[in-house]
Scaffold this active site. Sequence first.
Site, PDB file in Angstrom:
ATOM      1  N   SER A 152      17.532  46.869  47.739  1.00 56.00           N
ATOM      2  CA  SER A 152      18.576  47.241  46.870  1.00 56.00           C
ATOM      3  C   SER A 152      19.226  48.298  47.237  1.00 56.00           C
ATOM      4  CB  SER A 152      17.851  47.671  45.540  1.00 56.00           C
ATOM      5  OG  SER A 152      18.764  48.472  44.705  1.00 56.00           O
ATOM      6  N   TYR A 165      12.255  54.172  41.591  1.00 55.70           N
ATOM      7  CA  TYR A 165      12.990  53.125  42.155  1.00 55.70           C
ATOM      8  C   TYR A 165      13.512  53.150  43.449  1.00 55.70           C
ATOM      9  CZ  TYR A 165      15.542  48.551  42.019  1.00 55.70           C
ATOM     10  OH  TYR A 165      16.117  47.163  42.422  1.00 55.70           O
TER      11      TYR A 165
HETATM   12  N1  LIG Z   1      19.238  42.558  39.249  1.00 54.95           N
HETATM   13  C1  LIG Z   1      20.039  43.326  39.845  1.00 54.95           C
HETATM   14  O1  LIG Z   1      20.962  43.935  39.580  1.00 54.95           O
HETATM   15  C2  LIG Z   1      19.551  43.712  41.368  1.00 54.95           C
HETATM   16  C3  LIG Z   1      20.207  44.611  42.082  1.00 54.95           C
HETATM   17  C4  LIG Z   1      19.392  45.120  43.326  1.00 54.95           C
HETATM   18  C5  LIG Z   1      18.249  44.457  43.556  1.00 54.95           C
HETATM   19  N2  LIG Z   1      17.656  43.676  42.884  1.00 54.95           N
HETATM   20  C6  LIG Z   1      16.106  43.351  43.283  1.00 54.95           C
HETATM   21  O2  LIG Z   1      16.107  41.867  42.926  1.00 54.95           O
HETATM   22  C7  LIG Z   1      14.814  41.416  42.809  1.00 54.95           C
HETATM   23  C8  LIG Z   1      14.799  40.812  41.385  1.00 54.95           C
HETATM   24  O3  LIG Z   1      15.359  41.487  40.429  1.00 54.95           O
HETATM   25  P1  LIG Z   1      15.420  41.178  38.815  1.00 54.95           P
HETATM   26  O4  LIG Z   1      16.575  41.762  38.256  1.00 54.95           O
HETATM   27  O5  LIG Z   1      15.432  39.507  38.821  1.00 54.95           O
HETATM   28  O6  LIG Z   1      14.252  41.563  38.249  1.00 54.95           O
HETATM   29  P2  LIG Z   1      13.492  41.268  36.961  1.00 54.95           P
HETATM   30  O7  LIG Z   1      14.384  40.340  35.970  1.00 54.95           O
HETATM   31  O8  LIG Z   1      12.844  42.588  36.292  1.00 54.95           O
HETATM   32  O9  LIG Z   1      12.242  40.201  37.232  1.00 54.95           O
HETATM   33  C9  LIG Z   1      10.952  40.705  37.863  1.00 54.95           C
HETATM   34  C10 LIG Z   1      10.256  40.069  38.305  1.00 54.95           C
HETATM   35  O10 LIG Z   1       9.121  40.387  38.854  1.00 54.95           O
HETATM   36  C11 LIG Z   1       7.851  40.215  37.952  1.00 54.95           C
HETATM   37  N3  LIG Z   1       7.000  41.709  38.152  1.00 54.95           N
HETATM   38  C12 LIG Z   1       7.663  42.656  37.863  1.00 54.95           C
HETATM   39  N4  LIG Z   1       6.411  43.634  37.866  1.00 54.95           N
HETATM   40  C13 LIG Z   1       5.218  42.921  38.204  1.00 54.95           C
HETATM   41  C14 LIG Z   1       3.796  43.214  38.514  1.00 54.95           C
HETATM   42  N5  LIG Z   1       3.437  44.553  38.340  1.00 54.95           N
HETATM   43  N6  LIG Z   1       3.046  42.179  38.855  1.00 54.95           N
HETATM   44  C15 LIG Z   1       3.641  40.707  38.872  1.00 54.95           C
HETATM   45  N7  LIG Z   1       4.906  40.618  38.727  1.00 54.95           N
HETATM   46  C16 LIG Z   1       5.777  41.472  38.460  1.00 54.95           C
HETATM   47  C17 LIG Z   1       8.290  39.952  36.633  1.00 54.95           C
HETATM   48  O11 LIG Z   1       7.146  39.208  35.913  1.00 54.95           O
HETATM   49  P3  LIG Z   1       7.214  39.091  34.651  1.00 54.95           P
HETATM   50  O12 LIG Z   1       8.481  39.327  34.011  1.00 54.95           O
HETATM   51  O13 LIG Z   1       6.783  37.682  34.359  1.00 54.95           O
HETATM   52  O14 LIG Z   1       6.295  40.121  34.181  1.00 54.95           O
HETATM   53  C18 LIG Z   1       9.764  39.251  37.245  1.00 54.95           C
HETATM   54  O15 LIG Z   1       9.382  37.801  37.701  1.00 54.95           O
HETATM   55  C19 LIG Z   1      13.889  43.032  42.624  1.00 54.95           C
HETATM   56  O16 LIG Z   1      13.296  43.416  43.740  1.00 54.95           O
HETATM   57  C20 LIG Z   1      15.034  43.921  42.326  1.00 54.95           C
HETATM   58  O17 LIG Z   1      14.750  45.137  42.727  1.00 54.95           O
HETATM   59  C21 LIG Z   1      18.123  43.321  41.453  1.00 54.95           C
END
Ligand SMILES: NC(=O)c1ccc[n+]([C@@H]2O[C@H](COP(=O)([O-])OP(=O)(O)OC[C@H]3O[C@@H](n4cnc5c(N)ncnc54)[C@H](OP(=O)(O)O)[C@@H]3O)[C@@H](O)[C@H]2O)c1
Length: 266
Positions: A152, A165
């Site tokens: 990110s 984070y």
């Molecule tokens: N969305 C954005 O705007 C954005 C921007 C920049 C970077 N990113 C990066 O993109 C990636 C995905 O983002 P997202 O928005 O899709 O995230 P999200 O909706 O919060 O989903 C996170 C995923 O990680 C899993 N997870 C979290 N903690 C965990 C743990 N302790 N053990 C096992 N699984 C765990 C969750 O599983 P459960 O929910 O089933 O527990 C879920 O499948 C991340 O690396 C994030 O930093 C996102």
Amino acid sequence: MKIDTTAYLSFAGKTVLVTGSSRNLGLTIAAAFIEAGARVIIHGSEANLKTAHTQLQEAYPEAEIHPISFDLGDPSAIDAAFDSLASDGWMPDVLINNAAHLGLGESGFLEQSPEFFREVLEVNVFGAFRCAQIVAQHLQAKGGGAIVNISSLAGQQGIYGRSAYNVSKAALDGMTRAMAQELSGDGVRVNSLVLGYVWTERWNHLAEGVEDQRRKNVPSAAPSSQEEIARTTLFLASESAPTLVGAQVVLDGGMGIQQLPQDVGV
Ligand SMILES: NC(=O)c1ccc[n+]([C@@H]2O[C@H](COP(=O)([O-])OP(=O)(O)OC[C@H]3O[C@@H](n4cnc5c(N)ncnc54)[C@H](OP(=O)(O)O)[C@@H]3O)[C@@H](O)[C@H]2O)c1
């Protein structure tokens, strides 16, 4: 002269693990790998994983999908999960370190509890490290493969109130470079995809006006779609560019290169 532009993006015969693929971005990335012919390991919490598995099975009845649930904050659970993948014949050729603790909901840096700070780093740094280490050992032994760390802009810039984070994504970028330097000679390609402005269902709960305000910080004025991110992840995991190693590919609509929004003036 003929240049094959599609064969490299096929993952037929490959096994891909996408961590955090029980919902949102990870789920879309998992679907894209299935479309590209891979057999895919999906991962997340039990309840979400069940829903994701059903969704993927309905969309891709022929696909080979292996759900596995383990807590990335628990080192012994990670090791046990990979032991079971190895004994079931599901060790991955490609790892997408996508799961993350978003580090939301705690106070600013001065009030941040050490417990919360550690919890975020346990998942985003240590969890990602241990998955990458185990998969890299396996890939080195079999002669190569790919790891993509989903990072990110938060690793390069501050987000108010999300210092844990911020630190965790900077550490992940450091791990990408360290791994790439040590392992690319053995055919293990490690790169990171740095995201800035991504639409996920969390946006449905943003306060009035926040979306417009956020858009001003993005020259393209549009969020990166999950499909676009999935396609770029596939490219990074593919053998299309074998010398692309240790890169931080930024997909952010220009968010990281803008100093001031257009309407601020100078
Ligand atoms: N969305 C954005 O705007 C954005 C921007 C920049 C970077 N990113 C990066 O993109 C990636 C995905 O983002 P997202 O928005 O899709 O995230 P999200 O909706 O919060 O989903 C996170 C995923 O990680 C899993 N997870 C979290 N903690 C965990 C743990 N302790 N053990 C096992 N699984 C765990 C969750 O599983 P459960 O929910 O089933 O527990 C879920 O499948 C991340 O690396 C994030 O930093 C996102």
